[in-house]
Design an enzyme around this catalytic site. Structure first.
Site, short mmCIF file in Angstrom:
data_model
loop_
_atom_site.label_atom_id
_atom_site.label_comp_id
_atom_site.label_asym_id
_atom_site.label_seq_id
_atom_site.Cartn_x
_atom_site.Cartn_y
_atom_site.Cartn_z
N CYS A 208 13.88 11.02 6.16
CA CYS A 208 13.93 10.57 7.55
C CYS A 208 15.34 10.67 8.12
O CYS A 208 15.52 10.78 9.32
CB CYS A 208 13.43 9.13 7.64
SG CYS A 208 14.28 8.03 6.49
N GLU B 196 -0.97 7.71 -0.47
CA GLU B 196 -1.98 8.23 -1.41
C GLU B 196 -1.40 9.31 -2.32
O GLU B 196 -1.80 9.44 -3.47
CB GLU B 196 -3.17 8.85 -0.65
CG GLU B 196 -3.89 7.92 0.31
CD GLU B 196 -3.34 8.00 1.72
OE1 GLU B 196 -2.14 7.70 1.92
OE2 GLU B 196 -4.09 8.35 2.63
N GLU C 26 10.45 16.54 14.26
CA GLU C 26 10.83 16.30 12.87
C GLU C 26 10.09 17.30 11.99
O GLU C 26 8.87 17.21 11.85
CB GLU C 26 10.48 14.86 12.47
CG GLU C 26 10.93 14.53 11.08
CD GLU C 26 10.56 13.10 10.67
OE1 GLU C 26 9.38 12.72 10.84
OE2 GLU C 26 11.44 12.38 10.16
N LYS D 210 0.84 -1.20 0.00
CA LYS D 210 0.00 0.00 0.00
C LYS D 210 0.87 1.24 0.00
O LYS D 210 1.43 1.64 1.02
CB LYS D 210 -0.93 0.05 1.21
CG LYS D 210 -2.03 1.10 1.00
CD LYS D 210 -2.56 1.71 2.27
CE LYS D 210 -1.74 2.86 2.79
NZ LYS D 210 -1.68 4.05 1.92
P1 NAD Z 1 2.66 8.69 7.40
O1 NAD Z 1 2.97 8.04 8.69
O2 NAD Z 1 1.71 9.82 7.37
O3 NAD Z 1 2.11 7.60 6.35
C1 NAD Z 1 2.88 6.46 6.01
C2 NAD Z 1 1.96 5.43 5.39
O4 NAD Z 1 1.07 4.95 6.38
C3 NAD Z 1 1.11 5.94 4.24
O5 NAD Z 1 1.02 4.95 3.24
C4 NAD Z 1 -0.25 6.14 4.91
O6 NAD Z 1 -1.32 6.03 4.00
C5 NAD Z 1 -0.25 4.97 5.89
N1 NAD Z 1 -1.18 5.11 7.01
C6 NAD Z 1 -1.73 6.23 7.53
N2 NAD Z 1 -2.57 5.93 8.54
C7 NAD Z 1 -2.54 4.59 8.68
C8 NAD Z 1 -3.16 3.68 9.56
N3 NAD Z 1 -4.00 4.09 10.51
N4 NAD Z 1 -2.92 2.36 9.44
C9 NAD Z 1 -2.05 1.92 8.49
N5 NAD Z 1 -1.42 2.74 7.62
C10 NAD Z 1 -1.66 4.06 7.72
O7 NAD Z 1 4.08 9.13 6.79
P2 NAD Z 1 4.31 10.04 5.52
O8 NAD Z 1 3.76 11.40 5.82
O9 NAD Z 1 3.86 9.34 4.29
O10 NAD Z 1 5.90 10.06 5.46
C11 NAD Z 1 6.70 10.89 6.28
C12 NAD Z 1 7.22 10.16 7.49
O11 NAD Z 1 7.86 8.96 7.11
C13 NAD Z 1 8.26 10.95 8.24
O12 NAD Z 1 8.01 10.88 9.61
C14 NAD Z 1 9.56 10.22 7.91
O13 NAD Z 1 10.58 10.36 8.87
C15 NAD Z 1 9.10 8.83 7.80
N6 NAD Z 1 10.06 8.03 7.03
C16 NAD Z 1 10.85 7.12 7.70
C17 NAD Z 1 11.80 6.39 6.98
C18 NAD Z 1 12.67 5.37 7.66
O14 NAD Z 1 13.18 4.51 6.97
N7 NAD Z 1 12.86 5.42 8.97
C19 NAD Z 1 11.93 6.58 5.62
C20 NAD Z 1 11.12 7.52 4.99
C21 NAD Z 1 10.17 8.23 5.71
#
Ligand code: NAD
Ligand code: MN
Length: 448
Positions: free
Chosen positions: A261, A155, A351, A152
């Site tokens: 990240c 979006e 962050e 998944k």
């Molecule tokens: P997010 O947490 O908003 O969303 C991540 C994913 O989770 C998306 O696909 C979203 O649709 C899904 N999601 C949202 N609510 C959910 C739920 N209730 N249950 C299951 N899935 C759900 O993150 P984002 O805004 O897409 O990305 C930014 C964040 O990602 C930052 O905090 C960044 O640090 C982190 N990130 C971490 C790494 C790493 O490897 N540590 C790498 C890239 C990004």
């Protein structure tokens, strides 16, 4: 309908139907049905299929790079490097299929051996900042271990994952082994996390959503890997090569418009070198080329959305010592900024996920370590010094999953990547990732 935008132009580049919870269930059912045959594919054949996928990604890399640039707004040179990494990741795991194996253990009365079994159906949930890279980091080890997958994507940026899904089929990986479902996290994502037939969730995203994933996974004692947020320190000692450290610091904080990240968003500088380093840093930041992501010389593009830009701008107050230029007109532009701060300020604690870096002075090695660790996160970080013993001492003392000395790099295909503390747990990439997508089975045979 999900309107997919180009963040550099604000134009709609695709309209996609939003998957429903029922469609998520169908994807899980398809993955479950495909699992017995996929786990039975011989390891060399599984490796061959992954290698074919890697080759197809190489042949499609320019298209993938253009797609990623138009959907994420990242500079085309970055997207090309990321497409190359995707192919390298599949090559690596193609070669790893038959190198991840069990042991025999000396015991009394018989023979003991271990096996690496696949988990079954795994749900892979990815963020919008490195959509195709992070999808590959999870697909590679999942498939190498013999799991089937529901992926998944976020979006906002689903296009490269959909294209990868097509390449998976083109490579000859059987239908049902990889299923891509594009839908909201709170419905489709949540369903995958709660689903009885999903054995594991590989999640990359924010710490806030990750916390919810961990809670929801408890219902089925689901395995989870959480790759979450970061607030990494770039520690510059006075004895460092200050020119090199300063030249590299802007891209370490502002690369991918800070939506990384691993962004070194806290630049800790030893007091005795602070003024000189800040001059060098501001000068280097001024040289950063911000603009059209399609231009080969561009180093920083726009933010992902208008909403995200709102959030990022909420962090800017206090002592801004540098603010860059951005294009006028449409696009979710935000200038790179350096802010002098204390480690207790909000800009240094949370962050930002945008091109805003905090510059913070420290006095001596002990304070450097204390400040580097004074954060709930522990993902990445850098140490700049010409003293090798100090580099090792400080690296061992910082609670972080991925560190580099005299470099700001974090990610390599063959080395483990992941967080300490609230940056999550589990490791991606390298051979370590295979541990997260397999279960150890122990077998004892009495030989009398
Ligand atoms: P997010 O947490 O908003 O969303 C991540 C994913 O989770 C998306 O696909 C979203 O649709 C899904 N999601 C949202 N609510 C959910 C739920 N209730 N249950 C299951 N899935 C759900 O993150 P984002 O805004 O897409 O990305 C930014 C964040 O990602 C930052 O905090 C960044 O640090 C982190 N990130 C971490 C790494 C790493 O490897 N540590 C790498 C890239 C990004
Ligand atoms: Mn988000």
């Amino acid at each position: 309908m999900n309107q997919v935008l180009n963040p550099a132009t604000e134009e709609t580049i695709a309209e996609l139907p939003e998957a429903t919870v029922e469609e998520a269930d169908r994807a899980v059912a398809a993955a479950k049905a495909a699992f017995p045959a996929w786990r039975a594919v011989s390891p060399p054949d599984r490796g061959r299929l992954l290698r074919r996928l890697a080759t197809l990604v190489e042949e499609t890399s320019e298209e993938l790079a253009q797609l990623e640039t138009s959907n994420v707004g990242k500079p085309i040179s970055d997207s090309r490097a990321e497409a190359t990494m995707v192919a390298d990741v599949f090559h690596f795991y193609a070669g790893a299929v038959d190198k991840h194996h069990g042991e025999t253990i000396p015991v009394s009365g018989g023979i003991d051996m271990t096996f690496r079994e696949p988990l079954g159906v795994v749900g892979l949930i990815t963020p919008w900042n490195f959509p195709m890279n992070i999808a590959s980091w999870k697909l590679g080890p999942s498939l190498a271990c013999g799991n089937t997958v529901v992926l998944k994507p976020a979006e906002l940026t689903p296009l490269s994952a959909i294209r990868l899904g097509e390449l998976v089929l083109e490579a000859g990986i059987p239908e049902g082994v990889v299923n891509v479902v594009v839908g909201p996290g709170r419905t489709v994502g949540q369903r995958l996390v709660e689903h009885r037939d999903v054995a594991k969730i590989g999640f990359t995203g924010s710490t806030e959503i990750g916390r919810g994933v961990m809670q929801a996974a408890a219902g089925t004692i689901k395995r989870v890997t959480l790759e979450l947020g970061g607030k990494s320190a770039n520690v510059v000692f006075a004895d460092a090569d200050l020119e090199r450290a300063a030249a590299s610091a802007p891209s370490a904080a502002f690369g991918n418009a800070g939506q990384d990240c691993c962004a070194r968003s806290r630049i800790l500088v030893e007091r005795s070198a602070y003024d000189r380093f800040l001059d060098l840093l501001v000068e280097a930041a001024g040289g950063l080329r911000v603009g059209d992501p399609r231009d080969e010389s561009t180093e920083m593009g726009p933010l992902i959305s208008a909403e995200h830009r709102e959030r990022v701008s909420s962090y800017v107050n206090g002592n801004v010592v540098f603010s860059g230029n951005v294009p006028n007109g449409s696009g979710f532009w935000f200038p790179p900024m350096l802010v002098e701060a204390s480690n207790d300020d909000r800009v240094a604690r949370e962050e930002v996920f945008g091109p805003v870096a905090a510059v913070i002075p420290f006095e001596g090695e002990e304070e450097a370590v204390r400040l580097a660790n004074d954060t709930p996160y522990g993902l990445s970080g850098s140490i700049w010094t010409e003293d090798g013993a100090r580099a090792l001492r400080v690296a061992r003392a910082i609670d972080s999953g991925v560190l580099s000395v005299n470099s700001n790099t974090s990610v390599r295909v063959s080395t483990p990547f992941g967080g300490f503390k609230q940056s999550g747990f589990g490791r991606e990439l390298g051979l370590h990732a295979l541990d997260g997508y397999s279960e150890v089975k122990n077998l004892y045979i009495a030989t009398g």
